[in-house]
Design a protein around this motif. Structure first.
Motif, PDB file in Angstrom:
ATOM      1  N   MET A 100       3.891  -8.337 -12.894  1.00  0.00           N
ATOM      2  CA  MET A 100       4.406  -8.628 -11.391  1.00  0.00           C
ATOM      3  C   MET A 100       3.135  -9.292 -10.558  1.00  0.00           C
ATOM      4  O   MET A 100       2.254  -9.737 -11.765  1.00  0.00           O
ATOM      5  N   TYR A 101       3.235  -9.773  -9.982  1.00  0.00           N
ATOM      6  CA  TYR A 101       3.313 -10.686  -8.609  1.00  0.00           C
ATOM      7  C   TYR A 101       1.401 -10.135  -8.726  1.00  0.00           C
ATOM      8  O   TYR A 101       1.354  -9.384  -8.650  1.00  0.00           O
ATOM      9  N   GLU A 102      -0.273 -10.973  -8.542  1.00  0.00           N
ATOM     10  CA  GLU A 102      -1.109  -9.926  -8.385  1.00  0.00           C
ATOM     11  C   GLU A 102      -1.800  -9.556  -7.540  1.00  0.00           C
ATOM     12  O   GLU A 102      -1.840  -8.035  -8.057  1.00  0.00           O
ATOM     13  N   SER A 103      -0.679  -9.723  -6.468  1.00  0.00           N
ATOM     14  CA  SER A 103      -1.432  -8.786  -5.068  1.00  0.00           C
ATOM     15  C   SER A 103      -0.161  -7.288  -4.992  1.00  0.00           C
ATOM     16  O   SER A 103      -1.178  -6.491  -4.996  1.00  0.00           O
ATOM     17  N   LEU A 104       0.921  -7.519  -5.752  1.00  0.00           N
ATOM     18  CA  LEU A 104       1.188  -6.125  -6.327  1.00  0.00           C
ATOM     19  C   LEU A 104       0.621  -5.849  -6.859  1.00  0.00           C
ATOM     20  O   LEU A 104       0.486  -4.131  -7.429  1.00  0.00           O
ATOM     21  N   GLN A 105       0.225  -6.526  -8.712  1.00  0.00           N
ATOM     22  CA  GLN A 105      -1.029  -5.185  -9.640  1.00  0.00           C
ATOM     23  C   GLN A 105      -1.729  -4.719  -8.592  1.00  0.00           C
ATOM     24  O   GLN A 105      -2.383  -3.449  -8.719  1.00  0.00           O
ATOM     25  N   ASN A 106      -2.533  -5.418  -7.778  1.00  0.00           N
ATOM     26  CA  ASN A 106      -3.768  -4.911  -6.593  1.00  0.00           C
ATOM     27  C   ASN A 106      -3.605  -3.968  -5.800  1.00  0.00           C
ATOM     28  O   ASN A 106      -4.268  -2.523  -5.706  1.00  0.00           O
ATOM     29  N   LEU A 107      -2.015  -3.529  -6.028  1.00  0.00           N
ATOM     30  CA  LEU A 107      -1.673  -2.119  -4.781  1.00  0.00           C
ATOM     31  C   LEU A 107      -1.736  -0.914  -5.609  1.00  0.00           C
ATOM     32  O   LEU A 107      -1.821   0.140  -4.824  1.00  0.00           O
ATOM     33  N   LYS A 108      -1.130  -1.148  -7.203  1.00  0.00           N
ATOM     34  CA  LYS A 108      -1.532  -0.107  -7.750  1.00  0.00           C
ATOM     35  C   LYS A 108      -2.413   1.180  -7.877  1.00  0.00           C
ATOM     36  O   LYS A 108      -1.667   2.150  -8.111  1.00  0.00           O
ATOM     37  N   ALA A 109      -3.707   0.628  -7.284  1.00  0.00           N
ATOM     38  CA  ALA A 109      -4.643   1.227  -8.124  1.00  0.00           C
ATOM     39  C   ALA A 109      -5.950   1.784  -7.015  1.00  0.00           C
ATOM     40  O   ALA A 109      -5.822  -0.295  -7.302  1.00  0.00           O
ATOM     41  N   GLU A 110      -7.044   2.245  -7.163  1.00  0.00           N
ATOM     42  CA  GLU A 110      -8.168   1.673  -6.347  1.00  0.00           C
ATOM     43  C   GLU A 110      -8.995   0.943  -7.386  1.00  0.00           C
ATOM     44  O   GLU A 110      -8.485   1.425  -8.966  1.00  0.00           O
ATOM     45  N   PRO A 111     -10.078   0.315  -7.718  1.00  0.00           N
ATOM     46  CA  PRO A 111     -10.499  -0.195  -6.593  1.00  0.00           C
ATOM     47  C   PRO A 111      -9.754  -1.746  -5.203  1.00  0.00           C
ATOM     48  O   PRO A 111     -10.411  -1.758  -4.792  1.00  0.00           O
ATOM     49  N   THR A 112      -8.958  -2.288  -5.920  1.00  0.00           N
ATOM     50  CA  THR A 112      -8.162  -3.354  -5.530  1.00  0.00           C
ATOM     51  C   THR A 112      -7.394  -2.937  -4.382  1.00  0.00           C
ATOM     52  O   THR A 112      -6.465  -3.242  -3.439  1.00  0.00           O
ATOM     53  N   ALA A 113      -6.231  -1.548  -4.375  1.00  0.00           N
ATOM     54  CA  ALA A 113      -5.441  -1.618  -3.790  1.00  0.00           C
ATOM     55  C   ALA A 113      -5.834  -1.167  -2.002  1.00  0.00           C
ATOM     56  O   ALA A 113      -4.938  -2.047  -0.885  1.00  0.00           O
ATOM     57  N   THR A 114      -6.657  -0.741  -1.655  1.00  0.00           N
ATOM     58  CA  THR A 114      -7.585  -0.831  -0.106  1.00  0.00           C
ATOM     59  C   THR A 114      -7.779  -2.674   0.365  1.00  0.00           C
ATOM     60  O   THR A 114      -7.314  -2.560   1.315  1.00  0.00           O
ATOM     61  N   PRO A 115      -8.532  -3.259  -0.643  1.00  0.00           N
ATOM     62  CA  PRO A 115      -8.590  -4.720   0.736  1.00  0.00           C
ATOM     63  C   PRO A 115      -6.845  -5.517   0.468  1.00  0.00           C
ATOM     64  O   PRO A 115      -7.900  -6.219   1.391  1.00  0.00           O
ATOM     65  N   THR A 116      -6.532  -4.496  -0.792  1.00  0.00           N
ATOM     66  CA  THR A 116      -5.119  -5.983  -0.892  1.00  0.00           C
ATOM     67  C   THR A 116      -5.052  -5.478   0.753  1.00  0.00           C
ATOM     68  O   THR A 116      -4.164  -6.079   1.400  1.00  0.00           O
ATOM     69  N   ARG A 117      -4.833  -3.954   0.302  1.00  0.00           N
ATOM     70  CA  ARG A 117      -3.507  -3.321   1.849  1.00  0.00           C
ATOM     71  C   ARG A 117      -4.389  -4.355   3.080  1.00  0.00           C
ATOM     72  O   ARG A 117      -3.602  -5.188   4.001  1.00  0.00           O
ATOM     73  N   ALA A 118      -5.641  -4.222   3.783  1.00  0.00           N
ATOM     74  CA  ALA A 118      -6.328  -5.087   4.279  1.00  0.00           C
ATOM     75  C   ALA A 118      -5.997  -5.945   4.592  1.00  0.00           C
ATOM     76  O   ALA A 118      -6.021  -6.675   6.085  1.00  0.00           O
TER      77      ALA A 118
END
Length: 318
Positions: free
Chosen positions: A171-189
């Motif tokens: 998966m694309y990096e931003s999609l990987q990051n959305l799957k779980a914290e701590p990366t999900a919240t900053p990626t969403r923002a």
């Protein structure tokens, strides 16, 4: 409210849709194309939908859009197919002009979307025996989850360019990051902050300049006008979907042997968001036909609408 040409009312589409959603105005009807109106499926969710009813229809197709699209992704395809078939599409909750409840009321998960899909089919009374579901991106997993529980939900399901299993490496990096914290919240923002760039370029990534294309004006206007409603953005809905994504992917994989509905898997060769390896594995596990579309990116129905039309016709005539 009547427009002379469904494909040419982009300049008024966003205003008309907002007015219809807020005031439950009369349906938008084209002399040559689909009708757009609203349908309540439960106490929480009202969907904006597009539908056509061809005389002596040979079958029905239900289109399910992905992120960050709305039902306007299907207008041109619907116009063509409506000469022979009944055509349906709706905005997922969180997109377009459909409801955007709080996450306390609705999780925006694939399983919740599967319930929405079932409710739409049941409420409208679609003939499942001659129904093809064509699902892209986030629409694919809900269709398959419903099929696990109701194998006769459709004659065939066509899926593509999605993530059926928990394989973040594909998966694309931003999609990987959305799957779980701590990366999900900053990626969403960050995605909310860069919404204009997403809407401008999401369909172009991975394609050579010579293969890049512009979105239909009606879709472009509608996505922008409906990005934020009731305090919820399409990214918020997308991030909530991803918050439950791993759970629902793992449920599908654990129960994949129960999937009995006929499935075809298609994939854009140049999809940078989700590798074709995902589609290849899913097709192998489900013993379904797998086809890679040469030179095509993540949105085959937008880049090569004629191919999508041909896929639907083939499925309904088989």
């Amino acid at each position: 409210m009547v427009f002379p040409s469904f494909r040419n009312f982009a300049a008024t589409a966003s205003v008309a849709m907002a007015s219809a959603a807020s005031a439950h105005a009369e349906p938008l009807v084209s002399a040559t194309g689909p009708t757009i109106d609203f349908i309540k499926i439960d106490e929480t969710i009202t969907l904006r939908r597009m539908h056509t009813d061809a005389a002596n229809a040979k079958g029905t197709v239900l289109f399910l859009h992905g992120f960050p699209e709305t039902l306007f992704a299907w207008t041109g395809i619907a116009e063509t197919l409506s000469k022979e078939y009944a055509v349906h599409a709706f905005d997922w909750p969180g997109y377009g002009q459909s409801s955007r409840p709080s996450t306390v009321q609705f999780s925006y998960s694939p399983k919740d979307y599967a319930k929405v899909l079932k409710a739409y089919i049941d409420t409208v009374g679609l003939d499942r025996s001659n129904l093809v579901i064509y699902a892209s991106d986030i629409g694919s997993l809900p269709a398959l989850l419903l099929a696990l529980e109701e194998p006769t939900v459709a004659k065939q399901i066509i899926v593509g360019d999605f993530a059926p299993f928990n394989r973040p490496q594909h998966m694309y990096e931003s999609l990987q990051n959305l799957k779980a914290e701590p990366t999900a919240t900053p990626t969403r923002a960050y995605m909310n902050k860069t919404s204009d760039e997403i809407l401008e370029n999401v369909h172009r990534r991975g394609l050579q300049p010579s293969a890049q294309y512009d979105l239909p004006l009606d879709l472009q206007a509608d996505m922008k006008a409906s990005w934020t409603r009731d305090g919820v953005t399409s990214v918020d809905a997308f991030a909530s979907y991803y918050a439950h994504f791993t759970r629902d992917q793992e449920y599908l994989e654990a129960n994949i042997a129960r999937l009995k509905t006929p499935v075809k898997t298609i994939w854009g060769e140049k999809d940078v968001y989700i590798s074709a390896e995902m589609g290849k594995e899913f097709a192998g596990r489900t013993h379904s036909q797998f086809e890679v579309l040469k030179g095509v990116g993540h949105f085959p129905h937008l880049q090569d609408a004629k191919r999508t039309i041909a896929e639907v016709r083939a499925a309904l005539s088989s």
